[in-house]
Structures are given as structure tokens and as C-alpha cells.
Design a protein around this motif. Structure first.
Motif, short mmCIF file in Angstrom:
data_model
loop_
_atom_site.label_atom_id
_atom_site.label_comp_id
_atom_site.label_asym_id
_atom_site.label_seq_id
_atom_site.Cartn_x
_atom_site.Cartn_y
_atom_site.Cartn_z
N CYS A 141 -39.35 27.07 9.26
CA CYS A 141 -40.08 28.29 8.91
C CYS A 141 -41.08 28.57 10.02
O CYS A 141 -41.77 27.66 10.48
N HIS B 65 -43.79 29.98 9.74
CA HIS B 65 -45.16 29.93 9.21
C HIS B 65 -45.54 28.58 8.63
O HIS B 65 -46.70 28.30 8.39
N CYS B 66 -44.52 27.75 8.34
CA CYS B 66 -44.81 26.47 7.68
C CYS B 66 -44.09 25.35 8.43
O CYS B 66 -43.05 25.58 9.05
N CYS C 102 -37.65 29.84 3.11
CA CYS C 102 -38.69 28.81 3.06
C CYS C 102 -39.10 28.62 1.60
O CYS C 102 -39.48 29.58 0.93
N CYS D 188 -43.31 29.39 1.41
CA CYS D 188 -43.96 30.70 1.55
C CYS D 188 -42.99 31.83 1.26
O CYS D 188 -43.35 32.99 1.29
ZN ZN Z 1 -42.79 29.11 5.10
#
Ligand code: ZN
Ligand code: ADP
Length: 749
Positions: free
Chosen positions: A468, A470-471, A486, A489
Motif C-alpha cells: 500500500c 500509504h501503509c 489495503c 486504509c
Molecule cells: Zn493502506
């Protein structure tokens, strides 16, 4: 008190005093705080001479909002304890007990917001005008086919390619224009959600004659409960199907007869509409049920019914503990071992511990029921604070299901490579057992605690897993949706994206999820009627429909995550299969073993609940693991003894106390150095502080997270250290770093 950290003092306005209105703790007031009006709850009413401040120096209350308290004294005590114990502002604790509308200034009665949705239907008998645009024609065709349809559903079309659905653009403007031309009817409808079937009447049942074990347990409970003014705390250990719920029902009937009320906490109420039905069959409209899908307005309605005494029994998830039941006689935690009783955000309370606090304050009886009470509950028994009650057998002489292990190493050696490409997912013995069960017209539950099709997607070119953006977590491949998703998120990407590192387009899909289990089963047993039960397929009404379809026998097999292990009672299920027993054992969590034991025992308990005996087949690469072996033997006592021994050696709960400090910042270095500073300072003050380490999910929604674990044998010492963190520690953190404190943490992700 108000929104600040502590209590504030106010004077009562002359109007209230002149009218002679009753003013007691638990009523709301509107008061000025820093120039703005806030809703507060009266914590204490004191005489002028007791407040140590001249009365004319007090600011006056703006308005008294209630004529009767919204919270009984035992609830106020419980909230005060929560604020102290979890190091949270009192205002944050009080919010747990006030539905959102009652927290707003100016809201007195029942003005609350209502969920609405837009609906469309084709107006019959009209000629289709010429000059319709293609999307307009499409909407009309679908509205004609579907009858009344919500706009949300109109924007989702079945996708023949994937078997799932795809989104289509249906702008509100276009609908409005079609409505203006008189081609469709467009209206806004109040959404009436009823996931627990509360609006359907339930016929009353007759209590069955109690079994010997049930009577014995009730006798012990009654000796305490009949002595009003005495707190009694119990752990009820009863195997799955031993009739624990019937014990709760009797205990509550006693409480009602004495004019008292009850609170029943369950792990995830939406999963157990059956349980609510059983309570309503016994107690009718005296039952109020709370759940997470409720709108503010619905919640407020239930709050009012409970407060007025119209409903004397509240059933709900952990937050139902804060329901305004006056004269509380019984508090029950069903499946008390379940980790959902620990809140994971905001004020991170544990409902088990607060239930004991509230029951003690109300002088009520508290029962923690489970087939697999955890180390912490059993430690309370061993220290003499709770009394153990046991129901070691199923009702009506039903046998416990027989459990067998399928050693995947063995199965792998035996497989015929031409016959089956993925034997490690579905071994031959499990496949044969499923086929035979289905052929007999009986049903199967298969547990697999991973959603999606493939849990990791690896680039064949460079070997990188697709992460991901963002993660710090790899994306899961969802085949039906055609997307990588994901699970933290909910960010998702299209299947056709090239690898971010090497632009390769060849991917390997590893680690099976429920979707792949479903596919494999379809392939292995042609004609089998199988559905998936996880957070992708089973939410809201769809979940209830799925459970009903299964109950009616229109499905042979349900493949599901741990959602499927909890509490369900399907008499036709005679086979439970576990796809991979060690799934949860690899978690970096000292409770991993205990959780695995509990999950396996729970899911095994779904087998053989009807007239025919049940069987459990457990696939695993780790057949010698103590948690797996003990679950197969239904050996709770043996497992606990060993687990408690390990915990004692390592100093983990219940033998030591933990607090988890988490720092967060968008910048990795800052989050890390803040955590390092905290742990160094704490160690400097003599604390046992471990870390910092990156959190299990080291980056979540673009924010980096670091953990420091505080441990001490003595609770008071640990809390002293937390006081330091809250006082001095937070002040010295670099700007922008957020700090979260979790007392008695249950999740280290
Ligand atoms: Zn994520
Ligand atoms: P548990 O909560 O321990 O899993 P339940 O209370 O759901 O067990 O009971 C299992 C099944 O046995 C249910 O179908 C219930 O109606 C039935 N049952 C419970 N107590 C009795 C009893 N005394 N006599 C007959 N059936 C009972």
C-alpha cells in the motif's frame, strides 16, 4: 463538569432554585466554558459551605437541561473509574454514556438526525420519448426491471466478467431531469434499518426444564443475587452448547421479578440476531438492543426506552455497558474472552474490567461466560475475586464434536500432482469429508481467517511484494472486485498496474484467502453450493440474508473468517473444517496462542449442535503446537495451566501489567526519536520500558508509528509512571508528535 480535564464548579441560577426543581448528579446542564456554552453533566451537588469558594464568585449554570438524571450513580462511579484508570479526561469518559444528540447544546428532547436515501422508480404506462441519451435510457430500463430501487443500487451494476458488480455513473442531476420530465419518480425515503429484526414480533417461548448443571449453577448465582446489596462476580465456564444462554435468561428473569434491570454484552451483536430473538421470545418488549449500525436517532430512542424503565434489559456490544439502566441487578458478558470487548481507539477501555466495576458499584451480579475464558479471567478466579461455575457437558447428552488433525506435511507427500494443483489448501481427507457431508444433506462450515483471494502479490521480475502506498502492509488481491486492496486504509489499485519498482507486469499471487478457498472448493466438488462469509460479502442486510439462506439449507458450505466462528447455532452443521490452524500463531503478540486456542474451540463448537453428532477436521503444518493440540482435545484446563505458566515466567499479564505508548508522526525520524526519548526518560526513572520498536503496521495512512511497552508487576507503580508520561512526558515531546496511551493493551499491530 464539562469538556475540560476535570470538574468545574457552577452556581445554580435563581430561577431553578425558585422553581424548587430537583437537582441531582447525572443531569445535564448548559454551562459557559471559556466563553462558549457546553453541555455538562452534574457530577456532584454541594452546599455553599462545602465548596471552598464564595458562592457569588461562581459562574451560574446557563440552563438545567433535564428533570431526571440520565445516569444512575453506579454508572457515574464506573465512568469516574474509567477516566482515572485509563488516564483520560473525565469528559471523554462521560461521552461514552451520552448518545451524540444529547451532547449538543440546545438539544433537549428527541430532535435527532435521520438517515435518508434517494429512491427511483419508473413511472408505468408512459411512452418512451425520442431523443433520450444512452445513459438516460439505461436508467429507465433498469428502473423498469428493478421496480423501486435506491440510487445507490442504481449506481451498481452486475459485472458478468467478474461475477461481482461495477460502478456506473448516474448523476443526481440526470435523475432530477428525468423526474422533471415525468419519466421516473424520485423521492427521499427514511431508511429503516432493522438488522436485528426488532420490528418483527417474536412468539413467546416456554423456558425448558433446566438440566442438572444449569440448576446447580443457578442455585449458586441465586444465593448471591437473592441477597440484595451484595456484589457477586462469576466466571461461567461452559462448553459450547452447554446451555449458558438459558442460565442468563433465568438469572435475568429473577432480576426482573425483583424490579431490577440487566445488561448483556456480546462480542458483535450484528452477528447474533438469533440471540436477540431468544431474549425477545422470553421477555418481549422489555428488551432494548444496541448495535453499531444504528443512527443517532435510533440510539437515542433506545437510550430513552432504557432510561424510562420501559426496557429493562439491554443487549449490545461493549458500549452497551454504559446504558442508563437504573437499579441494575445483572451484568453478563457472553463470550467474555473475546478481544472485541477491548476498545481500540479513543478511550481504550476493557468492557470486562469496567463491567466488574459497575456491577460492584450497583451491588449487582456479574457473570463472565465462555467456553474458553482467558488467562486474565481465570487469574481473577485463582485470586479469589471471582467464583468459577462450570458446565462441562452439552445439553441433552449431545456429544462434543470429534476433532482430527490433518497434517499438511503428510497430505503433501500423499498428493497426486496431476490430480490437484493446490492440495495444501484443500487436502484430500478434508475434500472427501466435505463431499460426503454434503451428499448426506448436511452442512459444512470452513474457517479461513484471511479475506480476499491472495494475501500477497509478488512481482515475478524483482520479487517485491506490492505494498500500500500509504501503509507498511502488502495489498491483498480481491479477484471478484479485480482490485488490490489495503485491509488497513481501504486504498485500492487496479489489477493492471505495473510493478512500482521494475515496471514488470508478471505477478505471483501467494497466500490464499477465503475467495481462493471458495474457488478451490467449487472446482474440487462440482455442484457444491458454497458462499463466502467475511467482511467483503457479509455486511448489514446481506449478512443476515446469507445466514438465513444457510439456515434454510439453500447452501451446503459457508467459507468464512472468524466472524463465522462466533455464537452461531446451525443444527444442520455436522462438519467444521479449519483450513490453516496456525494462521493466527505468527502474530507478534503474547496472546497469539491463547487466541488461536479460543478461535479453534469456538469454531469447533459450531459442529453437531443438532441431533446428529459433529466432526471437526483441522488442517495444519504445525500439528504439534500446544494451542492446536489442546483445542483438538477440548482441553481448556490443560491449555490454561500451561499458558499461565508461560505468562508467569515472562511476566506478561495477568502476572505483570502493561501499558503501550504509541508515538505518531508523518515523519519517520520524528516519530522514532519521540518514542526513543520517552523510553530513555522512563528507563532513567527506573521504569521497565521496552523499545521503541516500529508498530506492527509501521506506517498507517501515511503516519509512522512507534511503540514503547511499559511493564510492571505492581499496577500502582505502572500507573505512577503513566502519570509522569501524561504530565511531564507529553509536554516535552517535539511539536506535531501525537502520543497515545493504551492501558492493558490487547492489540500490538
Ligand atoms: Zn493502506
Ligand atoms: P451455549 O450458550 O452454552 O452455547 P445454548 O444456551 O445456546 O448454549 O444452548 C444450546 C442449545 O440447547 C440451544 O438450542 C438451547 O435452546 C438448548 N437448551 C439449552 N438449555 C436447555 C434445556 N435445559 N433443555 C433443553 N434444551 C436446552
Amino acid at each position: 463538569m464539562a469538556t475540560g480535564t476535570g470538574l468545574l464548579s457552577y452556581g445554580l441560577p435563581p430561577s431553578v432554585l425558585a422553581e424548587g426543581r430537583t437537582v441531582v448528579a447525572g443531569m445535564r446542564v448548559r454551562v459557559p466554558v471559556r466563553g462558549r456554552l457546553h453541555v455538562g453533566v452534574i457530577w456532584r451537588v454541594a452546599a455553599p459551605e462545602d465548596i471552598g469558594c464564595p458562592v457569588d464568585r461562581l459562574r451560574p449554570v446557563d440552563e438545567l437541561l433535564d428533570d431526571a438524571p440520565l445516569m444512575p450513580g453506579d454508572l457515574l462511579t464506573c465512568l469516574a473509574f474509567a477516566a482515572r484508570y485509563y488516564h483520560a479526561p473525565l469528559g471523554q469518559a462521560v461521552r461514552l454514556a451520552l448518545p451524540a444528540p444529547l451532547r449538543r447544546t440546545g438539544v433537549k428532547g428527541d430532535t435527532a438526525d435521520v438517515r435518508t436515501r434517494w429512491m427511483v422508480s419508473r413511472i408505468d404506462g408512459l411512452e418512451w420519448p425520442t431523443g433520450l441519451r444512452k445513459p438516460e435510457r439505461r436508467v429507465l430500463e433498469r428502473a423498469l426491471a428493478l421496480g423501486e430501487v435506491s440510487v445507490t443500487d442504481l449506481r451498481r451494476e452486475p459485472d458478468p466478467l467478474t461475477g461481482g458488480s461495477k460502478r456506473v455513473a448516474v448523476p443526481q442531476k440526470m435523475l432530477e431531469s428525468l423526474a422533471e420530465r415525468g419519466l421516473i419518480r424520485l423521492w427521499e425515503e427514511r431508511v429503516r434499518r432493522d438488522p436485528l429484526g426488532m420490528r418483527t414480533p417474536v412468539p413467546r417461548d416456554t423456558p425448558p426444564a433446566l438440566t442438572g448443571a444449569q440448576s446447580q449453577v443457578l442455585d449458586t448465582l441465586r444465593t448471591t443475587a437473592l441477597e440484595p446489596g451484595l456484589f457477586g462476580g462469576f466466571v461461567l465456564r461452559g462448553v459450547t452448547g452447554s446451555g449458558k444462554t438459558e442460565v442468563y435468561l433465568h438469572l435475568i428473569a429473577d432480576a426482573l421479578a425483583r424490579g431490577q434491570g440487566a445488561i448483556v454484552l456480546v462480542p458483535e451483536i450484528a452477528l447474533t440476531p438469533q440471540l436477540v430473538t431468544r431474549f425477545r421470545a422470553r421477555f418481549g418488549d422489555q428488551v432494548a438492543a444496541l448495535h453499531s449500525g444504528m443512527s443517532d436517532g435510533e440510539r437515542l430512542d433506545q437510550h430513552g426506552r432504557v432510561r424510562s424503565g420501559e426496557a429493562r434489559i439491554v443487549i449490545g456490544p461493549r458500549s452497551a455497558l454504559f446504558a442508563p439502566v437504573f437499579d441494575l441487578g445483572v451484568v453478563i458478558l457472553d463470550e467474555c474472552h473475546d478481544s472485541s470487548f477491548k476498545q481500540q481507539s479513543g478511550l481504550r477501555y476493557h468492557a470486562r474490567d469496567l463491567a466488574l466495576v459497575r456491577a460492584r458499584s450497583a451491588k449487582a451480579v456479574c457473570v463472565l461466560g465462555s467456553a474458553t475464558p482467558g488467562c486474565e479471567e481465570m487469574a481473577l478466579v485463582q485470586s479469589g475475586r471471582l467464583t468459577l461455575l462450570e458446565m462441562p457437558e452439552r445439553v441433552a447428552d449431545r456429544p462434543m464434536p470429534e476433532a482430527f488433525v490433518i497434517d499438511l506435511r503428510e497430505a503433501e507427500r500423499l498428493r497426486d500432482p496431476d490430480d490437484d494443483k493446490r492440495p495444501s489448501l484443500l487436502s484430500v481427507p478434508l475434500r472427501d469429508a466435505v463431499a460426503a457431508t454434503v451428499a448426506r444433506g448436511e452442512q459444512v462450515i470452513l474457517l479461513h481467517n484471511r479475506r480476499g483471494f491472495a494475501t500477497t502479490v509478488v512481482c515475478a521480475g524483482c520479487g517485491d511484494a506490492v505494498e500500500c502506498p500509504h501503509c507498511a502492509i502488502s495489498l491483498t488481491w480481491h479477484k471478484r472486485q479485480g482490485r488490490l486492496r489495503c485491509h488497513y486504509c481501504d486504498h485500492s489499485v487496479d489489477r493492471d498496474q505495473p510493478c512500482a519498482s521494475c515496471s514488470g507486469r508478471n505477478f505471483l499471487r501467494v497466500g490464499a484467502g477465503t475467495e481462493r478457498v471458495e474457488d478451490t472448493l467449487r472446482h474440487a466438488i462440482p455442484g457444491v453450493r458454497v458462499a463466502r462469509f467475511d467482511r467483503d460479502t457479509a455486511t448489514g442486510q446481506r449478512m443476515l440474508d446469507l445466514l438465513e439462506t444457510f439456515r434454510r439449507g439453500e447452501l451446503d458450505v459457508l467459507v468464512g473468517t472468524q466472524m463465522l466462528a462466533k455464537g452461531h447455532d446451525f443444527p444442520q452443521v455436522t462438519l467444521v473444517g479449519v483450513m490453516l490452524a496456525e494462521t493466527g500463531l505468527r502474530m507478534p503478540d503474547f496472546r497469539a496462542s491463547e487466541r488461536t486456542f479460543q478461535l479453534l474451540t469456538q469454531v469447533a463448537g459450531r459442529a453437531g449442535r443438532g441431533d446428529r453428532p459433529g466432526q471437526v477436521l483441522v488442517q495444519t503444518w504445525a500439528p504439534d503446537h500446544p494451542a492446536i493440540m489442546a483445542a483438538l482435545r477440548h482441553d481448556h484446563a490443560g491449555f490454561l495451566e500451561e499458558e499461565l505458566r508461560k505468562r508467569r515466567m515472562s511476566g506478561y499479564p495477568p502476572f505483570g501489567h502493561l501499558a503501550l505508548l504509541e508515538t505518531r508522526h508523518a515523519d519517520l525520524k520524528r516519530a522514532n526519536s519521540a518514542a526513543r526519548w520517552l523510553s530513555d526518560s522512563l528507563r532513567h526513572h527506573g521504569a521497565d520500558a521496552r523499545g521503541p520498536v516500529a508498530a506492527g503496521v509501521a506506517k498507517l495512512r501515511d503516519v509512522h508509528r512507534f511503540h514503547v511497552l511499559l511493564r510492571h508487576e505492581d499496577r500502582a507503580t505502572l500507573h505512577g509512571q503513566l502519570k509522569w508520561v501524561h504530565g511531564h512526558g507529553t509536554k516535552s515531546l517535539p511539536p506535531g508528535v501525537k502520543l497515545f496511551v493504551d492501558v492493558d493493551p490487547a492489540d500490538f499491530a
